[in-house]
Write a protein that holds these residues in place. Structure first.
Motif, PDB file in Angstrom:
ATOM      1  N   ARG A 192      -3.602   4.514  -1.388  1.00  0.00           N
ATOM      2  CA  ARG A 192      -4.460   5.082  -0.336  1.00  0.00           C
ATOM      3  C   ARG A 192      -4.860   6.474  -0.816  1.00  0.00           C
ATOM      4  O   ARG A 192      -4.019   7.371  -0.928  1.00  0.00           O
ATOM      5  CB  ARG A 192      -3.726   5.125   0.995  1.00  0.00           C
TER       6      ARG A 192
ATOM      7  N   ASP B 243       0.465   5.769   0.053  1.00  0.00           N
ATOM      8  CA  ASP B 243      -0.303   7.013  -0.017  1.00  0.00           C
ATOM      9  C   ASP B 243      -0.032   7.646  -1.372  1.00  0.00           C
ATOM     10  O   ASP B 243       1.123   7.835  -1.758  1.00  0.00           O
ATOM     11  CB  ASP B 243       0.135   7.952   1.113  1.00  0.00           C
TER      12      ASP B 243
ATOM     13  N   GLY C 268      -8.961   4.895   3.905  1.00  0.00           N
ATOM     14  CA  GLY C 268      -8.441   4.060   4.973  1.00  0.00           C
ATOM     15  C   GLY C 268      -8.880   2.622   4.952  1.00  0.00           C
ATOM     16  O   GLY C 268      -8.357   1.796   5.716  1.00  0.00           O
TER      17      GLY C 268
ATOM     18  N   TYR D  20       0.839  -1.196   0.000  1.00  0.00           N
ATOM     19  CA  TYR D  20       0.000   0.000   0.000  1.00  0.00           C
ATOM     20  C   TYR D  20       0.877   1.251   0.000  1.00  0.00           C
ATOM     21  O   TYR D  20       1.971   1.253   0.572  1.00  0.00           O
ATOM     22  CB  TYR D  20      -0.913   0.021   1.226  1.00  0.00           C
TER      23      TYR D  20
ATOM     24  N   PRO E 255      -8.877  -1.074   3.758  1.00  0.00           N
ATOM     25  CA  PRO E 255      -7.940  -1.917   3.002  1.00  0.00           C
ATOM     26  C   PRO E 255      -8.662  -2.696   1.910  1.00  0.00           C
ATOM     27  O   PRO E 255      -9.764  -3.204   2.115  1.00  0.00           O
ATOM     28  CB  PRO E 255      -7.371  -2.857   4.072  1.00  0.00           C
TER      29      PRO E 255
END
Length: 335
Positions: free
Chosen positions: A228, A49, A289, A47, A291
């Motif tokens: 994200r 951002d 947020g 993951y 998953p």
């Protein structure tokens, strides 16, 4: 006498230890390779951002010579976003004739009959979700929320550690593009195509990794990891298919030698011909947020690098000819 007691104690311990081991192994097999085990889920490093992903450099504008020699048009094919709920665990391109051969769930647009048992004849006769009558089939692994259990049949039938609520596509864009330096020729009927690498995590190379992930609010940023996204943005997936055909085959062993990718300059490899380039663009509403993960084989642990998609061309001759004409003439068309 003491020796006999010690021997008896050792035998009892061995029996109890074997029973305990068998019980643990049995529970593990029953629960599946991912149940309650973080080792079966995507790694934290899968993951990122989206704000930490650098923007892509701006592409150089095409010169007049490029536009005249190439095929700068585009064709958008309106096939909906799988409102029909067409899901299964089959893979007609990779494992035809084998039910549940994918070992994970695929989502489809286009041909409404597609499954492992489909034939060229059945595809040509089936209904389609595409507004213009394109009976081609377009499909990819589903995306799931990992914070909610799946309860519907198509959410629980895949097994192999693929669990969670399927996130429906908010939008699906099926688009064909031309070649920047050449005119394109028609795809043959029932051409099979694949992009991406379903075993990329264990392949030892990212040579076949093709999917790009992103967020709708940052179209200039893309990544091979799960993004994200800020609140209000959609998670996006873009899958581009190879577009240099060998002029002979509609399929090949490994599904990669009859269709190749052009070089960075757009030139097709020797002895191949440019055909329309298929591009699938998918978008999903995912709360910030939460998953997510795509379906995968167990040992691939839902790595985003394993994203892939398949296509079977079931357009009629006139439909494919119209796509090629639009691309070669530099028009923006919609069917």
């Amino acid at each position: 006498m003491g020796k006999e007691r010690r021997l008896l104690t050792l035998v009892i311990c061995l029996v109890l230890g074997g029973a305990l081991t068998a019980a643990v192994l049995g529970a593990t097999r029953t629960a599946g390779p991912h149940a309650g085990a973080p080792a079966g889920a995507p790694a934290p490093s899968d993951y990122v951002d989206i704000r930490d992903v650098p923007p892509a450099p701006a592409a150089a504008p095409a010169t007049p010579a490029d536009r005249s020699d190439g095929s700068p048009g585009s064709v958008a094919v309106d096939c909906g976003r799988n409102e029909q709920g067409h899901y299964n665990e089959d893979n007609l391109v990779v494992s035809p004739g084998l039910r549940a051969g994918a070992h994970h769930t695929h989502s489809y647009v286009g041909n409404l009959s597609t499954d492992a048992m489909s034939t060229d004849e059945s595809l040509a006769a089936a209904a389609t979700s595409c507004a213009g009558g394109d009976r081609s089939t377009y499909y990819w692994p589903v995306l799931r929320r990992l914070d909610r259990p799946g309860v519907r049949p198509h959410e629980t039938s895949a097994g192999h550690g693929n669990s969670g609520e399927i996130v429906p596509e908010t939008s699906v864009r099926v688009e064909f593009r031309g070649n920047p330096v050449s005119k394109v020729v028609e795809m043959p009927p029932f051409l099979r195509a694949m992009t991406g690498d379903a075993v990329a995590r264990t392949a030892g190379s990212d040579a076949h990794v093709r999917a790009r992930w992103g967020c709708s609010g940052s179209p200039d940023r893309s990544t091979t990891r799960y993004p994200r996204c800020p609140e209000g943005d959609r998670v996006t997936r873009t899958l581009v298919f190879p577009s240099c055909w060998n002029g002979l085959d509609t399929a090949s062993a490994g599904h990669r030698s009859h269709l190749l990718f052009p070089g960075g300059n757009g030139v097709c490899p020797t002895d191949t011909f440019p055909v329309p380039e298929l591009r699938l663009s998918l978008a999903y509403e995912v709360p910030a947020g939460v998953p997510v993960a795509i379906d995968s084989f167990p040992e691939q642990r839902h790595s985003p690098r394993t994203d892939h998609a398949m296509f079977v061309n079931a357009m009629t001759g006139p439909q494919m000819a119209a796509v090629v004409d639009c691309l070669n003439e530099g028009r923006a068309c919609r069917t």
